[in-house]
Design a protein around this motif. Structure first.
Motif, PDB file in Angstrom:
ATOM      1  N   TYR A 195      10.463  -8.800  -9.861  1.00 35.50           N
ATOM      2  CA  TYR A 195      10.460  -7.484  -9.221  1.00 35.50           C
ATOM      3  C   TYR A 195      10.924  -6.393 -10.190  1.00 35.50           C
ATOM      4  O   TYR A 195      11.179  -5.263  -9.764  1.00 35.50           O
TER       5      TYR A 195
ATOM      6  N   HIS B 165      14.890  -6.479  -5.542  1.00 34.12           N
ATOM      7  CA  HIS B 165      13.890  -5.839  -4.693  1.00 34.12           C
ATOM      8  C   HIS B 165      12.948  -5.035  -5.586  1.00 34.12           C
ATOM      9  O   HIS B 165      13.325  -4.606  -6.682  1.00 34.12           O
TER      10      HIS B 165
ATOM     11  N   GLU C 207      10.676   1.383  -5.099  1.00 35.39           N
ATOM     12  CA  GLU C 207      10.250   1.951  -3.817  1.00 35.39           C
ATOM     13  C   GLU C 207       8.738   2.080  -3.744  1.00 35.39           C
ATOM     14  O   GLU C 207       8.123   1.771  -2.724  1.00 35.39           O
TER      15      GLU C 207
ATOM     16  N   ARG D  34       4.992  -6.953  -0.923  1.00 36.74           N
ATOM     17  CA  ARG D  34       5.203  -6.565  -2.312  1.00 36.74           C
ATOM     18  C   ARG D  34       5.174  -7.728  -3.304  1.00 36.74           C
ATOM     19  O   ARG D  34       5.013  -7.496  -4.507  1.00 36.74           O
TER      20      ARG D  34
ATOM     21  N   GLU E 181       9.123  -6.580   3.440  1.00 35.26           N
ATOM     22  CA  GLU E 181       8.969  -6.225   2.042  1.00 35.26           C
ATOM     23  C   GLU E 181       8.313  -7.308   1.205  1.00 35.26           C
ATOM     24  O   GLU E 181       7.352  -7.049   0.472  1.00 35.26           O
ATOM     25  N   ASP E 182       8.809  -8.536   1.280  1.00 45.24           N
ATOM     26  CA  ASP E 182       8.328  -9.570   0.369  1.00 45.24           C
ATOM     27  C   ASP E 182       6.887  -9.987   0.648  1.00 45.24           C
ATOM     28  O   ASP E 182       6.124 -10.252  -0.289  1.00 45.24           O
TER      29      ASP E 182
END
Length: 396
Positions: free
Chosen positions: A389, A18, A21, A218, A214-215
């Motif tokens: 990531y 991931h 933040e 980001r 998220e993906d």
């Protein structure tokens, strides 16, 4: 060069699953080529290194939701990756990436039945020529019918999607971020209710549950503008809009190029020597406005800082021996390996790359193989996060 020299051991837990933040919270390992010294910093500290009059070159390609799912009429599930559009039997000049509607028609204006999507398709060997199947939406329901037109080498094929929409319009409705295989997402589709009015799901096996999140946000740079990539230019993922504004305020210039990152970026070098490896070709462009910015910076003594290996390949493709760039567009298969003489790039922002990869070869060409492997050993010892990531390097 022996490809084995690009090997290193990486503990699996250091492969980032991931993003940080906040984008700029990533760590940044600074490698000074002049002395070989290393510094552990945060990406938010990047502004301390460029000087007024330097230029950061950003790749403004936009990742398309190229990963999709399909189902045979038997219910068996297929997973695909969109690569571009073209003819099943491409004529010269028609092999490129893109979504240009005019190429769907023949010279007399009729629909070209050989035109379709070029894709990777898991489970391809089970399909019969001409077989029809369904492209699935994010809930596992049939979105539109598709048909296998032709099978190509290396798991690729051409399919025709019967939707009446452009490929990008379809993918924006059914597609998922094309995450690399080392990023794991273990989600499952929910079985749709059989209440009145609900369409039963064709497939209730393994599929991501949600497209949003998220993906989608980001796995994309904040300055992405030109759709076409099936992998992110990951060095740019660390930038925020506030950082870019601060760099401009500090006298740092920003220029943009476009290179649509293809799936070959994840392909390891399987040949025993780099010289025998055939690198993937990718579409690029540099317009006159940004070429003028870059050339002006060079003329005034500023440094060209490439944001990523994709920007580096593009810059080195369009630069002449004097370090001047020209507006251009096309395909590049430039393979930068140790011993290459860089014509224009003075500094490089990059992520940590896979062993035996063309990207690691490029970084080793820029900074030297031994200093790069030393930096990687330091990063592993300090528990930096690796790959798409993961954390960043700044090589000066």
């Amino acid at each position: 060069m022996d490809t084995g020299l690009l090997e290193y051991d990486l503990p699996g837990e250091l492969i980032a699953q991931h993003p940080a933040e906040r984008r700029s919270d990533s760590r940044m390992l600074v490698l000074n080529r002049a002395g070989g010294d290393l510094a552990d910093r945060r990406f938010a500290d990047l502004g301390e290194y460029p000087r007024a009059g330097d230029c950061l070159v950003l790749n403004d390609t936009k990742v398309i939701p190229a990963r999709f799912y399909a189902a045979r009429r038997s219910g068996a599930v297929l997973e695909g990756l969109f690569l571009g559009e073209g003819r099943a039997d491409p004529s010269p000049g028609d092999e490129g990436r893109g979504t240009r509607d005019e190429r769907r028609r023949t010279n007399d204006g009729t629909q070209d039945t050989k035109y379709g999507w070029r894709v990777y398709l898991k489970g391809l060997r089970k399909l019969r020529g001409g077989e029809e199947f369904d492209l699935l939406d994010c809930c596992g329901r049939a979105f539109c019918a598709a048909r296998l037109l032709e099978v190509h080498a290396e798991g690729q094929c051409t399919i025709a999607a019967d939707s009446g929409l452009s490929a990008l319009e379809v993918l924006n409705r059914i597609g998922y971020p094309p995450l690399p295989p080392y990023i794991k997402r273990n989600a499952y589709v929910r079985r749709l209710s059989q209440d009145a009015g609900a369409t039963p799901a064709i497939h209730t096996g393994r599929m991501p549950v949600l497209r949003e999140g998220e993906d989608l946000l980001r796995y994309q740079t904040v300055y992405a503008d030109r759709p076409g990539a099936v992998a992110a230019p990951t060095a740019g993922l660390h930038f925020t809009l506030d950082m870019l504004d601060a760099l401009r305020a500090g006298g740092i210039h920003l220029a943009r190029i476009t290179l649509h990152v293809g799936p070959g970026t994840f392909k390891p070098v399987t040949e025993s020597t780099l010289e025998n490896h055939r690198i993937h070709s990718e579409a690029f462009s540099l317009d006159a406005e940004n070429a003028a910015i870059i050339n002006q910076i060079r003329e005034h003594g500023g440094r060209i800082i490439a944001v990523g290996t994709t920007s580096t390949r593009t810059l080195e493709t369009v630069a002449d021996e004097r370090g001047r760039v020209r507006p251009a567009a096309g395909q590049t298969d430039l393979f930068i390996t140790p011993g290459y003489r860089f014509k224009i790039v003075d500094a490089l922002i990059t992520n940590f790359h896979l062993p035996r990869s063309t990207l690691l070869a490029l970084v080793a060409a820029f900074a030297g193989l031994d200093p790069v492997l030393k930096a990687y050993r330091h990063a592993i010892a300090q528990c930096y996060r690796f790959y798409s990531y993961g954390d960043a390097m700044l090589i000066l």
